[in-house]
Design an enzyme around this catalytic site. Structure first.
Site, PDB file in Angstrom:
ATOM      1  N   GLN A  51     -17.781  17.513  15.478  1.00  0.00           N
ATOM      2  CA  GLN A  51     -19.184  17.043  15.511  1.00  0.00           C
ATOM      3  C   GLN A  51     -19.853  17.136  14.134  1.00  0.00           C
ATOM      4  O   GLN A  51     -20.891  16.529  13.913  1.00  0.00           O
ATOM      5  CB  GLN A  51     -19.993  17.821  16.553  1.00  0.00           C
ATOM      6  CG  GLN A  51     -19.529  17.550  17.988  1.00  0.00           C
ATOM      7  CD  GLN A  51     -20.329  18.323  19.000  1.00  0.00           C
ATOM      8  OE1 GLN A  51     -20.002  19.465  19.309  1.00  0.00           O
ATOM      9  NE2 GLN A  51     -21.381  17.738  19.523  1.00  0.00           N
ATOM     10  N   LEU A  95     -25.027  17.278  21.547  1.00  0.00           N
ATOM     11  CA  LEU A  95     -25.754  17.084  20.291  1.00  0.00           C
ATOM     12  C   LEU A  95     -25.327  15.780  19.607  1.00  0.00           C
ATOM     13  O   LEU A  95     -26.058  15.272  18.759  1.00  0.00           O
ATOM     14  CB  LEU A  95     -25.528  18.287  19.370  1.00  0.00           C
ATOM     15  CG  LEU A  95     -26.008  19.628  19.960  1.00  0.00           C
ATOM     16  CD1 LEU A  95     -25.618  20.790  19.060  1.00  0.00           C
ATOM     17  CD2 LEU A  95     -27.520  19.618  20.198  1.00  0.00           C
TER      18      LEU A  95
END
Ligand code: K1U
Ligand code: ZN
Length: 173
Positions: A51, A95
């Site tokens: 990420q 996220l």
């Protein structure tokens, strides 16, 4: 320590399969420190290295509630070695798919083997939010997002919303 940029869907890097780590050394611990700081700043309860654009099998997590002492957890080269037949449903967020939440069904419990922050091998049985969050983060290591567990119609609706959000963020005020 540094806060890194979290990449968001449909960035193709989120589809990458992360590679196992050779050893847990100071360089890897610095990456885990950055990941934890990035996760706290977001804020979130978990983060996989991909990420922030690093395709390594590393996950950080902290499931402490507001007002509790921080409980940082680090999972290096995690392997799920058992999952229960019974399942649970949790409204997940990510996220990398900001501000969108949807229910996902996963095994209710699992057993994980991993290396910790010191490089020690550990095994743990997980349930409730730990089991859900761990399976969500393990999916990131395989290039899978929680929206990939949804129907094609729901997934494309969510991707459309995401593109709309991104477009609005780019537009001058
Ligand atoms: O993007 C991620 O992988 C992190 C994700 C983890 C997760 C959440 C819920 C179910 C499964 C996995 C998040 O942290 S989303 C944000 C979030 O859940 C949260 C943010 C602030 C306070 C409490 C929760
Ligand atoms: Zn996620």
């Amino acid at each position: 320590m540094a806060i890194r940029e979290i990449i968001t869907a449909p960035d193709p890097r989120l589809k990458e399969v992360s590679k196992p780590v050779d050893r847990v050394d100071d360089e890897l611990r610095a990456l885990m420190d950055d990941m934890l700081e990035t996760m706290y700043a977001a804020p979130g309860i978990g983060l996989a290295a991909i990420q922030i654009g690093v395709p390594k099998q590393v996950i950080v997590m902290d499931l402490a509630r507001d007002g509790e002492q921080p409980q940082p957890r680090y999972f290096v080269n995690p392997e799920i070695i058992w999952t229960s037949d019974d399942t649970s449903v949790y409204e997940e967020g990510c996220l990398s798919v900001p501000d969108l939440y949807e229910e996902v069904e996963r095994p209710a419990r699992c057993r994980v083997r991993y290396l910790d922050y010191q490089g020690e091998i550990r095994e743990e049985e997980c349930d409730e939010l730990l089991a859900t969050c761990l399976q969500h983060e393990m999916d990131h290591l395989k290039g899978v997002l929680f929206i990939d567990h949804l129907s094609r119609v729901k997934r494309s609706m969510m991707l459309k919303k995401l593109m709309k959000q991104k477009k609005l963020q780019k537009e001058p005020a």
